[in-house]
Write a protein that holds these residues in place. Sequence first.
Motif, short mmCIF file in Angstrom:
data_model
loop_
_atom_site.label_atom_id
_atom_site.label_comp_id
_atom_site.label_asym_id
_atom_site.label_seq_id
_atom_site.Cartn_x
_atom_site.Cartn_y
_atom_site.Cartn_z
N PRO A 55 0.82 -1.22 0.00
CA PRO A 55 0.00 0.00 0.00
C PRO A 55 0.85 1.27 0.00
CG PRO A 55 -0.84 -1.58 1.58
CD PRO A 55 0.50 -2.08 1.15
N ALA A 56 1.96 1.25 0.75
CA ALA A 56 2.85 2.41 0.77
C ALA A 56 3.43 2.67 -0.62
CB ALA A 56 3.97 2.20 1.78
N THR A 57 3.83 1.59 -1.28
CA THR A 57 4.41 1.72 -2.61
C THR A 57 3.38 2.23 -3.62
OG1 THR A 57 5.94 -0.07 -2.14
CG2 THR A 57 5.63 0.51 -4.44
N LEU A 58 2.17 1.65 -3.57
CA LEU A 58 1.10 2.10 -4.46
C LEU A 58 0.79 3.58 -4.24
CD1 LEU A 58 -1.42 -0.89 -4.45
CD2 LEU A 58 -0.14 -0.03 -6.40
N SER A 59 0.76 3.98 -2.98
CA SER A 59 0.46 5.39 -2.66
C SER A 59 1.55 6.30 -3.21
CB SER A 59 0.34 5.56 -1.15
OG SER A 59 -0.72 4.78 -0.64
#
Length: 644
Positions: A308-312
């Motif tokens: 999720p951090a990477t996608l964000s």
Amino acid sequence: MNSDTQLSSKSCHRVTNETERGSKSPSTTRIEFIFALASGALILSAWLLQHFHYYSLSVPLFLAAFVIGGYYKAKEGLIDLIDNRTLNVELLMILAAIGSALIGYWMEGAILIFIFSLSGALETYTVNKSHREISALMDLQPETATLLVNEQERTVHVSELSIGDHVLIKPGERMAADGKILRGHTLIDEAALSGEPIPVEKKINDEVFAGTVNKNGFIVISVMKKSDQSLFQKIIDLVQTAKDEKTPSQQFIETFEGTYVKVVLLLVGLMMFMPHYLLGWSWTETFYRAMVLLVVASPCALIASIMPATLSAISNGARQGILFKGGTHLEKLASLKVIALDKTGTLTNGKPEVTNLILREDMNQDYFLQMTCSIENLSNHPLAEAIVNYGKKNGVISFGEVEKMEDVIGFGLDATINGENWKVGKRSFVGEENAHLFFNEQTSQLLKEGKTLVYVTDATGIAGVLALQDTIRKETIDAIQSFKKQGIYTVMLTGDHEDTANAIQAMTDLDEYVANCLPEQKVHEIKRLNETYQMSAMVGDGINDAPALATAHVGIAMGGGTDAVIETSDVVLMKNDLTKITKAIQLSKRTNRIVKQNIAFSISVIVLLIISNFLGHVSLPLGVIGHEGSTLLVILNGLRLLRG
């Protein structure tokens, strides 16, 4: 550059295996999303039935949610188990969900399956979106050639050409092979190899390279290398070779996952028997604690620490005009130690512009520009276009009628206007002696600055000199200074000559430059930087930069670059703005910081829950709450990267 781009190397979803077997089709990815969402809908329906005390009806819905949501992940886990004989997180999660169901906790198991399948579908989608192709590069390699046999033309496939064959290259055609000119005199656009926009004069015995463009005259070349050994083919091979290499971080993550799964399954296996014999627990209590362990030890929170951090961060970057092709490359930017930059189209605008005009004392500027632009307007040379644009900016609104003109390839234009003879071109074309006497100190200084001089003569002699140069982008100097403030060493790799490279370094304050670089030499320089600084980036915009981008740890393409270099790169700047790289580095550091926070938190929760379970203080519902709660918290922490 590395093997095919992926959001988080292998992680929870076997991305590496997908890459090795080939990316999933878009239709398969859509089905994964549909299955995951259908699983969520079934879970909601079953929960509503339980809420209204229809327990017997809820179980079939939970079972359907298990099957539909877990189908793809269970399939991937089993295929990997059979093919590679390695345990994986897919199987661990499926076993945890089944274990929950076996002891009556259908809801908890179904939720685990839903979260796992949805995140897996999202990651697969990202991998497919970032899958590289080099078809754009391949399109620039000619497929056919005009072979001369006893002076008769015959069209053949380039693969049929042999060393020593004579090939006719017509104006506008690409060179079919690496060779040497036997007949003819022309200008050749070698931008595909050197990145430089100004065509190079070629005459008898000069070498030419496959993929470059013949601008003017008819030439006949003798083939020196077969098509699969050409310089252009080497560029393609270099890209493909670099793409197939795995990074140490990818290998570490793969090893970690396999080890973690084995350790968890070993502990669960021991937990199902040992407490009964060593601690006197009942079989029910022993099995119950083993199932709780299987749930709380499942690493979803650990995996969710990254995705999720990477996608964000990727979404944030996209809003700022920075396209990351995967989390691996986003992560690497934070550790960047050296950045290599192409000159033309990257540090500079990629088009020559008139920077200086020197006139004879009795020459009127308006008249000079009127005559010169009238002649140059009939040429398609990049320098001619720059001179015409300069004239228009300085008041030339119409062109005089050129009565006669001769284009002397590689030298200049000889024209007649209103009965007066004019020449526009190189110093040797207008007369070495006159050129040497004309403003010698000024012209010498301009040459030292790496500028190209165009001489113009009328009936009296040299009327003036125009100095042209590929100008520095307005944001280049700010970007270089920003890199230096972050402790990043800067190097320019250019196909241009030493004087020009030295002038660019003086204007931009680069740490180092390497001039006269062809693609293979750029690759060599990137390998040198890789060994010296451990983490490198290469920035470019031309096909000639593709091998270097593929060799660097992070390849960054300018948005105005060719399709091939954009496909080959890891990061694409949607606008030709080098300051975006600074923002990308800052975003990378922010992402790594949040990922580290998430990993530390998720590991702490897992350890705490495991210890509490051994002490008998965690029930299965509480274990699921701790497991899902920690997952939710790390996801929310990662979503902070959507801001700013």
